[in-house]
Write a protein that holds these residues in place. Structure first.
Motif, mmCIF file in Angstrom:
data_model
loop_
_atom_site.group_PDB
_atom_site.id
_atom_site.type_symbol
_atom_site.label_atom_id
_atom_site.label_comp_id
_atom_site.label_asym_id
_atom_site.label_seq_id
_atom_site.Cartn_x
_atom_site.Cartn_y
_atom_site.Cartn_z
ATOM 1 N N PRO A 42 59.702 -22.167 14.405
ATOM 2 C CA PRO A 42 60.630 -22.104 13.274
ATOM 3 C C PRO A 42 61.640 -20.973 13.439
ATOM 4 O O PRO A 42 61.307 -19.910 13.984
ATOM 5 N N THR A 43 62.847 -21.213 12.975
ATOM 6 C CA THR A 43 63.903 -20.204 13.048
ATOM 7 C C THR A 43 64.519 -20.006 11.669
ATOM 8 O O THR A 43 64.844 -20.977 10.978
ATOM 9 N N PHE A 44 64.634 -18.779 11.270
ATOM 10 C CA PHE A 44 65.322 -18.396 10.033
ATOM 11 C C PHE A 44 66.742 -18.022 10.433
ATOM 12 O O PHE A 44 66.965 -16.971 11.019
ATOM 13 N N ARG A 45 67.705 -18.889 10.143
ATOM 14 C CA ARG A 45 69.093 -18.610 10.512
ATOM 15 C C ARG A 45 69.678 -17.636 9.490
ATOM 16 O O ARG A 45 69.831 -17.962 8.313
ATOM 17 N N ALA A 46 70.003 -16.445 9.950
ATOM 18 C CA ALA A 46 70.482 -15.395 9.055
ATOM 19 C C ALA A 46 71.749 -15.820 8.316
ATOM 20 O O ALA A 46 71.990 -15.394 7.181
ATOM 21 N N GLN A 47 72.564 -16.674 8.944
ATOM 22 C CA GLN A 47 73.791 -17.108 8.291
ATOM 23 C C GLN A 47 73.522 -17.998 7.077
ATOM 24 O O GLN A 47 74.356 -18.109 6.185
ATOM 25 N N ASP A 48 72.336 -18.621 7.031
ATOM 26 C CA ASP A 48 71.999 -19.483 5.893
ATOM 27 C C ASP A 48 71.513 -18.684 4.693
ATOM 28 O O ASP A 48 71.620 -19.151 3.548
ATOM 29 N N TYR A 49 70.949 -17.511 4.957
ATOM 30 C CA TYR A 49 70.494 -16.650 3.862
ATOM 31 C C TYR A 49 70.577 -15.204 4.327
ATOM 32 O O TYR A 49 69.681 -14.709 5.008
ATOM 33 N N THR A 50 71.658 -14.549 3.991
ATOM 34 C CA THR A 50 71.876 -13.171 4.435
ATOM 35 C C THR A 50 71.566 -12.191 3.313
ATOM 36 O O THR A 50 71.584 -12.536 2.131
ATOM 37 N N TRP A 51 71.282 -10.960 3.716
ATOM 38 C CA TRP A 51 71.107 -9.901 2.728
ATOM 39 C C TRP A 51 72.411 -9.669 1.970
ATOM 40 O O TRP A 51 72.416 -9.582 0.742
ATOM 41 N N GLU A 52 73.528 -9.608 2.684
ATOM 42 C CA GLU A 52 74.813 -9.277 2.071
ATOM 43 C C GLU A 52 75.277 -10.329 1.066
ATOM 44 O O GLU A 52 75.776 -9.982 -0.015
ATOM 45 N N ASN A 53 75.097 -11.598 1.401
ATOM 46 C CA ASN A 53 75.651 -12.668 0.564
ATOM 47 C C ASN A 53 74.652 -13.288 -0.399
ATOM 48 O O ASN A 53 75.065 -13.945 -1.367
ATOM 49 N N HIS A 54 73.368 -13.118 -0.162
ATOM 50 C CA HIS A 54 72.380 -13.787 -0.999
ATOM 51 C C HIS A 54 71.328 -12.824 -1.563
ATOM 52 O O HIS A 54 71.177 -12.720 -2.779
ATOM 53 N N PHE A 102 71.103 -9.521 -1.679
ATOM 54 C CA PHE A 102 71.619 -8.399 -2.467
ATOM 55 C C PHE A 102 71.893 -8.807 -3.908
ATOM 56 O O PHE A 102 71.476 -8.137 -4.853
ATOM 57 N N SER A 103 72.605 -9.911 -4.090
ATOM 58 C CA SER A 103 72.983 -10.327 -5.444
ATOM 59 C C SER A 103 71.766 -10.737 -6.261
ATOM 60 O O SER A 103 71.679 -10.437 -7.460
ATOM 61 N N LEU A 104 70.787 -11.407 -5.611
ATOM 62 C CA LEU A 104 69.589 -11.830 -6.340
ATOM 63 C C LEU A 104 68.777 -10.636 -6.803
ATOM 64 O O LEU A 104 68.384 -10.545 -7.975
ATOM 65 N N VAL A 105 68.505 -9.705 -5.894
ATOM 66 C CA VAL A 105 67.667 -8.567 -6.250
ATOM 67 C C VAL A 105 68.360 -7.683 -7.272
ATOM 68 O O VAL A 105 67.720 -7.128 -8.175
ATOM 69 N N ASN A 106 69.679 -7.574 -7.196
ATOM 70 C CA ASN A 106 70.410 -6.750 -8.153
ATOM 71 C C ASN A 106 70.442 -7.401 -9.533
ATOM 72 O O ASN A 106 70.470 -6.721 -10.559
ATOM 73 N N ARG A 107 70.446 -8.730 -9.560
ATOM 74 C CA ARG A 107 70.480 -9.436 -10.849
ATOM 75 C C ARG A 107 69.147 -9.330 -11.575
ATOM 76 O O ARG A 107 69.111 -9.180 -12.800
ATOM 77 N N LEU A 108 68.056 -9.375 -10.818
ATOM 78 C CA LEU A 108 66.736 -9.362 -11.443
ATOM 79 C C LEU A 108 66.121 -7.967 -11.551
ATOM 80 O O LEU A 108 65.178 -7.762 -12.316
ATOM 81 N N TYR A 109 66.639 -7.025 -10.768
ATOM 82 C CA TYR A 109 66.119 -5.654 -10.799
ATOM 83 C C TYR A 109 67.329 -4.742 -10.647
ATOM 84 O O TYR A 109 67.669 -4.316 -9.555
ATOM 85 N N SER A 110 67.943 -4.439 -11.748
ATOM 86 C CA SER A 110 69.261 -3.809 -11.796
ATOM 87 C C SER A 110 69.370 -2.557 -10.917
ATOM 88 O O SER A 110 68.497 -1.678 -10.940
ATOM 89 N N ASP A 111 70.444 -2.517 -10.149
ATOM 90 C CA ASP A 111 70.878 -1.367 -9.336
ATOM 91 C C ASP A 111 70.067 -1.128 -8.062
ATOM 92 O O ASP A 111 70.525 -0.403 -7.175
ATOM 93 N N ILE A 112 68.879 -1.714 -7.925
ATOM 94 C CA ILE A 112 68.107 -1.460 -6.704
ATOM 95 C C ILE A 112 68.817 -2.043 -5.492
ATOM 96 O O ILE A 112 68.718 -1.513 -4.383
ATOM 97 N N GLY A 113 69.574 -3.128 -5.700
ATOM 98 C CA GLY A 113 70.301 -3.732 -4.593
ATOM 99 C C GLY A 113 71.290 -2.773 -3.971
ATOM 100 O O GLY A 113 71.424 -2.704 -2.745
ATOM 101 N N HIS A 114 71.993 -2.007 -4.814
ATOM 102 C CA HIS A 114 72.963 -1.030 -4.308
ATOM 103 C C HIS A 114 72.271 0.059 -3.489
ATOM 104 O O HIS A 114 72.768 0.468 -2.433
ATOM 105 N N LEU A 115 71.120 0.513 -3.970
ATOM 106 C CA LEU A 115 70.403 1.577 -3.272
ATOM 107 C C LEU A 115 69.852 1.082 -1.928
ATOM 108 O O LEU A 115 69.928 1.789 -0.918
ATOM 109 N N LEU A 116 69.311 -0.123 -1.930
ATOM 110 C CA LEU A 116 68.799 -0.667 -0.675
ATOM 111 C C LEU A 116 69.931 -0.934 0.310
ATOM 112 O O LEU A 116 69.804 -0.660 1.505
#
Length: 353
Positions: A208-220, A222-236
């Motif tokens: 199995p391969t996890f294609r980073a372009q399909d789910y990236t930290w920068e585009n996916h 980051f926004s999810l973790v910041n929405r559900l746990y405010s501001d931690i995305g910016h710190l990470l």
């Protein structure tokens, strides 16, 4: 970490926020998760913000274990000492002084002889390979098909890179005496056999391969973790960018060196071990820049940190300064954390959709 003060500040900010600032999880739960590094959702139902908070804590402390053990602090067995263990030292420095005295930069880390190659020629060979790869990259870029083939080759080979305690990559006598008797903590956990497993079994034809372009930290992520746990995305995100771009433009005794290629190879090799692929990266560079002993060290530190010993820490890049090896461990730690977050956050995203 104090050898890299700029990173340390970012690390402490994010850790303090996870443990002490406002967040979905109660304070006692946070510390319990940090201590146990294990969450099993049984009778209790967790909200999504609580789950994300727990996932971030788990990933943080799993990765931190890699850094701590990866720095060679594990006590090693010594039959001449009554309790069977000896304190780790670098020349005349105790392990407790490693982060407190800048003069350790001048201490030699080449005391152990692994009989591979002379450390100076090892450094020069690495520098030469970096130079050659730069030239080849400018002359001709590999095709997408060729880069895919190289990734698949590296991914399969990573399954056969054994951790340090199996002694397959070094002479038997080199690591046999370094084995650490770990404390029995089974009484505190429900599943003492729970631990790291390779993302695929050896011998499988289609891994199995996890294609980073399909789910990236920068585009996916980051926004999810910041929405559900405010501001931690910016710190990470600040911490990830900090360690990825951190450089002093030195390699051992050489100055004015562009280490971007080497740093990227280290970061991407960790992700490759977890089956994560970047379409725009040529994994042939990993094979050129990271020798076998370093790959064994990386897999042990990343996947089985408790098995890492001081001798393993000393075995690779023997001409490099202690602070440079700490820098390597910071890269491994953050790459490991980001890999875990990508898988967990992708699963939560799929649940939401």
């Amino acid at each position: 970490m104090s050898l890299h003060a700029q990173y340390l500040e970012s690390f402490l900010r994010s850790q303090f926020y996870m443990l002490r600032m406002d967040g979905p999880l109660p304070l006692p739960h946070r510390h319990y998760i940090a201590i146990m590094k294990l969450v099993k959702t049984g009778e209790n139902n967790w909200s999504l913000p609580e789950l994300v908070h727990a996932v971030v804590l788990l990933a943080h402390y799993h990765a931190l274990a890699s850094f701590v053990f990866g720095s060679g602090i594990n006590p090693e067995r010594d039959p001449e000492i009554s309790n069977g263990f000896r304190l780790i030292s670098v020349n005349n420095f105790c392990v407790c002084d490693l982060a407190n005295d800048n003069s350790i930069e001048n201490a030699s880390l080449t005391g152990s002889n692994f009989g591979i190659v002379d450390s100076l020629s090892e450094l020069e060979a690495l520098m030469e390979r970096m130079k050659r790869l730069h030239e080849e990259r400018e002359d001709e870029e590999a095709s997408q098909e060729e880069m895919t083939t190289r990734f698949e080759k590296e991914k399969k080979e990573s399954l056969f890179v054994v951790s340090g305690d199996t002694f397959h990559s070094f002479p038997h006598s080199d690591f046999e005496d370094d084995m650490v008797i770990t404390s029995d903590v089974s009484r505190y956990i429900e599943d003492p056999g729970f631990g790291y497993e390779d993302f695929a079994r050896r011998g499988e034809e289609h891994l199995p391969t996890f294609r980073a372009q399909d789910y990236t930290w920068e585009n996916h992520g980051f926004s999810l973790v910041n929405r559900l746990y405010s501001d931690i995305g910016h710190l990470l995100d600040e911490k990830f960018r900090m360690v990825y771009n951190l450089t002093y433009n030195t390699m051992a005794t050489h100055e004015d060196v562009d280490t971007t290629m080497l740093r990227r190879a280290l970061f991407n090799y960790v992700h490759c071990m977890f089956g994560i692929r970047y379409d725009d990266y040529d994994y042939g560079e990993v094979n050129q820049l990271l020798e076998r002993s370093l790959k064994v060290y990386i897999k042990t530190v990343t996947c089985y940190p408790e098995r890492t010993t001081k001798r393993m820490y000393d075995s690779y890049w023997r001409q490099f300064k202690h602070s440079e090896k700490v820098h390597v461990n910071l890269l491994l730690m953050e790459a490991r954390m980001q890999a875990e977050l990508l898988y967990a956050l992708r699963a939560i995203t799929r649940h939401l959709t």
